[in-house]
Design an enzyme around this catalytic site. Sequence first.
Site, mmCIF file in Angstrom:
data_model
loop_
_atom_site.group_PDB
_atom_site.id
_atom_site.type_symbol
_atom_site.label_atom_id
_atom_site.label_comp_id
_atom_site.label_asym_id
_atom_site.label_seq_id
_atom_site.Cartn_x
_atom_site.Cartn_y
_atom_site.Cartn_z
ATOM 1 N N SER A 143 30.093 -16.384 -0.305
ATOM 2 C CA SER A 143 29.607 -16.596 1.065
ATOM 3 C C SER A 143 28.662 -17.787 1.042
ATOM 4 O O SER A 143 28.011 -18.051 0.016
ATOM 5 C CB SER A 143 28.839 -15.357 1.520
ATOM 6 O OG SER A 143 28.164 -15.621 2.732
ATOM 7 N N TYR A 171 22.520 -8.624 -0.197
ATOM 8 C CA TYR A 171 23.864 -9.161 0.061
ATOM 9 C C TYR A 171 23.938 -10.602 -0.454
ATOM 10 O O TYR A 171 24.882 -10.980 -1.165
ATOM 11 C CB TYR A 171 24.177 -9.079 1.563
ATOM 12 C CG TYR A 171 25.485 -9.741 1.929
ATOM 13 C CD1 TYR A 171 26.701 -9.174 1.548
ATOM 14 C CD2 TYR A 171 25.503 -10.945 2.631
ATOM 15 C CE1 TYR A 171 27.897 -9.794 1.868
ATOM 16 C CE2 TYR A 171 26.700 -11.564 2.956
ATOM 17 C CZ TYR A 171 27.897 -10.987 2.573
ATOM 18 O OH TYR A 171 29.084 -11.597 2.873
HETATM 19 N N1 LIG Z 1 32.694 -12.065 7.976
HETATM 20 C C1 LIG Z 1 31.809 -12.955 7.555
HETATM 21 O O1 LIG Z 1 31.061 -13.552 8.360
HETATM 22 C C2 LIG Z 1 31.721 -13.312 6.091
HETATM 23 C C3 LIG Z 1 30.936 -14.421 5.740
HETATM 24 C C4 LIG Z 1 30.846 -14.769 4.399
HETATM 25 C C5 LIG Z 1 31.492 -14.016 3.434
HETATM 26 N N2 LIG Z 1 32.223 -12.931 3.800
HETATM 27 C C6 LIG Z 1 32.876 -12.153 2.737
HETATM 28 O O2 LIG Z 1 34.259 -12.073 2.985
HETATM 29 C C7 LIG Z 1 34.770 -10.835 2.493
HETATM 30 C C8 LIG Z 1 35.508 -10.121 3.607
HETATM 31 O O3 LIG Z 1 34.612 -9.910 4.684
HETATM 32 P P1 LIG Z 1 35.125 -9.394 6.095
HETATM 33 O O4 LIG Z 1 34.299 -10.048 7.127
HETATM 34 O O5 LIG Z 1 36.586 -9.504 6.153
HETATM 35 O O6 LIG Z 1 34.665 -7.847 6.036
HETATM 36 P P2 LIG Z 1 35.459 -6.500 6.328
HETATM 37 O O7 LIG Z 1 36.406 -6.664 7.476
HETATM 38 O O8 LIG Z 1 34.405 -5.449 6.417
HETATM 39 O O9 LIG Z 1 36.333 -6.280 5.012
HETATM 40 C C9 LIG Z 1 35.751 -5.757 3.843
HETATM 41 C C10 LIG Z 1 36.857 -5.269 2.944
HETATM 42 O O10 LIG Z 1 36.252 -4.699 1.755
HETATM 43 C C11 LIG Z 1 36.747 -3.379 1.557
HETATM 44 N N3 LIG Z 1 35.697 -2.525 0.994
HETATM 45 C C12 LIG Z 1 34.424 -2.372 1.451
HETATM 46 N N4 LIG Z 1 33.772 -1.477 0.697
HETATM 47 C C13 LIG Z 1 34.636 -1.065 -0.256
HETATM 48 C C14 LIG Z 1 34.553 -0.132 -1.310
HETATM 49 N N5 LIG Z 1 33.442 0.549 -1.573
HETATM 50 N N6 LIG Z 1 35.646 0.052 -2.102
HETATM 51 C C15 LIG Z 1 36.785 -0.634 -1.856
HETATM 52 N N7 LIG Z 1 36.933 -1.532 -0.863
HETATM 53 C C16 LIG Z 1 35.866 -1.730 -0.067
HETATM 54 C C17 LIG Z 1 37.131 -2.908 2.947
HETATM 55 O O11 LIG Z 1 38.150 -1.951 2.861
HETATM 56 P P3 LIG Z 1 37.988 -0.418 3.271
HETATM 57 O O12 LIG Z 1 37.090 -0.353 4.459
HETATM 58 O O13 LIG Z 1 39.427 -0.033 3.522
HETATM 59 O O14 LIG Z 1 37.434 0.217 2.060
HETATM 60 C C18 LIG Z 1 37.693 -4.172 3.592
HETATM 61 O O15 LIG Z 1 39.039 -4.346 3.237
HETATM 62 C C19 LIG Z 1 33.561 -10.056 1.956
HETATM 63 O O16 LIG Z 1 33.443 -10.301 0.565
HETATM 64 C C20 LIG Z 1 32.394 -10.700 2.689
HETATM 65 O O17 LIG Z 1 31.205 -10.564 1.964
HETATM 66 C C21 LIG Z 1 32.356 -12.546 5.113
#
Ligand SMILES: NC(=O)c1ccc[n+]([C@@H]2O[C@H](COP(=O)([O-])OP(=O)(O)OC[C@H]3O[C@@H](n4cnc5c(N)ncnc54)[C@H](OP(=O)(O)O)[C@@H]3O)[C@@H](O)[C@H]2O)c1
Length: 245
Positions: free
Chosen positions: A130, A143
């Site tokens: 990130s 985080y």
């Molecule tokens: N959205 C943003 O603004 C942003 C910015 C920078 C970086 N990121 C990074 O991008 C990635 C995806 O983010 P996103 O926005 O797409 O979030 P998201 O929609 O919440 O997706 C998170 C994913 O991680 C899985 N997950 C969470 N906890 C878990 C656990 N304990 N065991 C197994 N799987 C788990 C979830 O699956 P389940 O719920 O099915 O377990 C889901 O598939 C993350 O690494 C996040 O830190 C996001």
Amino acid sequence: MDISGRTVLIVGGTSGIGRGLARRFADAGSTVVVGGRNTEQVEGLETVRVDAPIPNPSSPPATTSRETPRSRRPRDDVGRMLTEDLRDPAHISQAEATIAVNLLGTIRVIDAFTRHLVDRAAGDIITVTSGIGFMPFPLMPTYGASKAGVHSYTESLRAHLTGTGVSVTELIPPAVANAGQEKLNPNALPLDGFLDEVVGLLTRDPSPNEIVVERAQPLRWAERDGTYAELLDRRSQPLNTLPGR
Ligand SMILES: NC(=O)c1ccc[n+]([C@@H]2O[C@H](COP(=O)([O-])OP(=O)(O)OC[C@H]3O[C@@H](n4cnc5c(N)ncnc54)[C@H](OP(=O)(O)O)[C@@H]3O)[C@@H](O)[C@H]2O)c1
């Protein structure tokens, strides 16, 4: 990187960025499996249940007058982008869970495949960090630390795998309108536009070290660009929204 005709596993692919990327790979002709806890929320892709273990809270204070609703959030928020109040000792359980899922979970998933990929002398590992891993947002301290940790680990992993035929790429998203970011940050990038840019960068180079979309660049390069102190100061202002400040 060629995203067609591949076999791809995306852990964290049951929602948001992971699921969006999974669909892009599948649309390009790859065989895709997505992993996560809530596999029922995925349609049209093969799924596998993956549950990163979350530790029991280590002796949190029984009660604290500063305990906020966030520090009592249920397990299913873990692994996302959570705020913490570092003046409240109760934040520790949140910190432990965030490190367990984001950092140790990443290391465990990679470990499950490294030997196999090295034996095949082929494959690509993509980690997701990130912009916050390079430029803190102090409302989300652990985080940010977890993402800085995954960044460092990714760099070491790439060095370990040099010459094996296995490449290592780090995807560094900025705020993307998903997982609550759309409410926290009105400037968060729409998911589809973000994915378009990611796929464009990913397919332009056979094994890019980093994927940094335009919006992430000011965070990724703040130290180099001499904007770090000013940006950190600005990104510290939302601490005023914590209870009691
Ligand atoms: N959205 C943003 O603004 C942003 C910015 C920078 C970086 N990121 C990074 O991008 C990635 C995806 O983010 P996103 O926005 O797409 O979030 P998201 O929609 O919440 O997706 C998170 C994913 O991680 C899985 N997950 C969470 N906890 C878990 C656990 N304990 N065991 C197994 N799987 C788990 C979830 O699956 P389940 O719920 O099915 O377990 C889901 O598939 C993350 O690494 C996040 O830190 C996001």
